[in-house]
Design an enzyme around this catalytic site. Structure first.
Site, PDB file in Angstrom:
ATOM      1  CD  GLN A  12      15.696  54.501  -0.630  1.00  0.00           C
ATOM      2  OE1 GLN A  12      14.801  53.737  -0.476  1.00  0.00           O
ATOM      3  NE2 GLN A  12      15.125  55.551  -1.858  1.00  0.00           N
ATOM      4  CG  ASP A  34      20.805  49.615  11.460  1.00  0.00           C
ATOM      5  OD1 ASP A  34      20.032  50.159  10.531  1.00  0.00           O
ATOM      6  OD2 ASP A  34      21.390  49.057  10.629  1.00  0.00           O
ATOM      7  CG  ASP A  53      18.355  41.579  16.961  1.00  0.00           C
ATOM      8  OD1 ASP A  53      17.489  41.275  15.937  1.00  0.00           O
ATOM      9  OD2 ASP A  53      19.318  40.118  16.715  1.00  0.00           O
ATOM     10  CE1 TYR A 142       9.503  45.363   1.560  1.00  0.00           C
ATOM     11  CE2 TYR A 142       7.713  45.515  -0.161  1.00  0.00           C
ATOM     12  CZ  TYR A 142       7.922  45.984   1.052  1.00  0.00           C
ATOM     13  OH  TYR A 142       8.740  47.474   1.166  1.00  0.00           O
TER      14      TYR A 142
HETATM   15  N1  SER Z   1      10.437  49.987  -2.147  1.00  0.00           N
HETATM   16  C1  SER Z   1      10.159  48.535  -2.123  1.00  0.00           C
HETATM   17  C2  SER Z   1      10.548  47.188  -2.899  1.00  0.00           C
HETATM   18  O1  SER Z   1      10.993  47.015  -4.372  1.00  0.00           O
HETATM   19  C3  SER Z   1       8.405  48.216  -2.563  1.00  0.00           C
HETATM   20  O2  SER Z   1       8.143  49.065  -1.237  1.00  0.00           O
HETATM   21  O3  SER Z   1      10.837  46.109  -2.686  1.00  0.00           O
END
Ligand code: SER
Length: 317
Positions: A12, A34, A53, A142
């Site tokens: 994105q 990529d 990679d 994350y």
């Molecule tokens: N846009 C991301 C997510 O929703 C947040 O950094 O995981």
């Protein structure tokens, strides 16, 4: 002129950052890399593209060396919701790309930009006016990767002088490439669904506030921070930046003002709802404003107008 390598360039942010960087640094000075063939082919239609990679240290190092790279923009990431489905893979990819970027930056004296995120915060963080320096105990893999990445990037700066800089991106709204696997994705998906079908079913609770940013501001943030006078930076990894904070109900009301026939309902995804709830409602980005002049322009009304126009044109509506 700087020579820039963008890894994870097919996502994105990358699909819009590469052309933006080409405008700033010159068409041939930006290379998009990529892992996926389709992404490499797409990048190749507007920039130099390589299949890479980022977890393959030797191949990554060769690309940095062969192209005299001065700055690595590391956009490789599994996002928050996808990360929860496979935490080990998220750690491997998110940290692997960052560790390789920092190690190569040290070896080849390159700068590194890596986005951090609102995901770096968690339930125990103050949710309103979330300070720049505050409790960071994220509840997602994350977020764990993002906090670790911030610490590691600052470590490489202090220990080895690697010019590593970062912003904590809010949800990014854009009309180029779709995000995938994030918790803030609803704020992009809704525009496509409303323009295609007139209806959107939202996975996020109607009153869940999150910070958001429109892509043109996000692109400016990256260049502005990387060009900032280092003597002015008290922070590096990473700066709170934001422009808007809204909940689904407020965004949908703005869309309905413009498309009165649009309809919305909710089918809340408990994983996404818990993640959204753990993130700030609105960050305090005054350090970014003071230290490098962050000053976003795109607020909700202008963003909604522009999204409807751009996606409408794309869909032939
Ligand atoms: N846009 C991301 C997510 O929703 C947040 O950094 O995981």
């Amino acid at each position: 002129m700087k020579r820039i390598l963008v890894i994870g360039a097919g996502g994105q942010i990358g699909t819009e950052l590469v052309p933006h960087l080409q405008k700033v640094y010159g068409h041939d000075n930006v290379i998009g890399a990529d892992l996926k063939d389709e992404a490499v082919a797409k990048i190749g239609s507007y920039a130099r593209a390589i299949k890479l990679d980022a977890l393959d240290f030797n191949a990554f190092g060769q690309a940095v060396k062969d192209n005299n790279i001065d700055a690595i923009f590391n956009l490789v990431a599994l996002l928050s919701a996808t990360g929860e489905k496979n935490p080990e893979l998220a750690w491997k990819i998110n940290m692997g790309a960052l560790v390789n970027s920092l190690t190569l930056a040290k070896e080849f004296k390159a700068a590194v930009f890596t986005p951090s995120s609102i995901g770096a915060f968690g339930v125990s963080t103050p949710h309103d006016k979330t300070p720049q320096d505050t409790v960071m105990r994220p509840d997602t893999i994350y977020g764990v990767c993002k906090v670790t990445g911030e610490l590691l990037s600052d470590y490489y700066y202090h220990r080895f002088g690697v010019d590593a800089r970062s912003v904590r991106f809010p949800g990014i709204i854009s009309n180029g490439c779709l995000p995938g696997g994030g918790t803030t994705d609803y704020a992009v998906e809704v525009f496509y669904e409303i323009l295609k079908t007139g209806h959107y079913t939202c996975p996020i609770p109607e009153d869940s506030y999150m910070d958001m940013l429109y892509m043109p501001d996000a692109l400016n943030a990256v260049v502005q921070l990387m060009e900032a006078d280092p003597s002015k930076l008290k922070h590096r990894n990473s700066f709170n930046i934001t422009c808007m904070s809204f909940c689904p109900r407020e965004l949908f009301a703005k869309i309905k003002e413009r498309i009165p026939s649009a309809t919305f309902d909710y089918n809340v995804d408990p994983v996404k709802a818990a993640i959204a709830d753990s993130w700030p409602n609105m960050m305090d980005d005054s350090c970014a404003r003071e230290e490098w002049g962050w000053n976003p322009q795109w607020h909700i009304d202008a963003m909604v107008d522009d999204m409807l126009k751009a996606i409408g044109a794309k869909l032939g509506k």
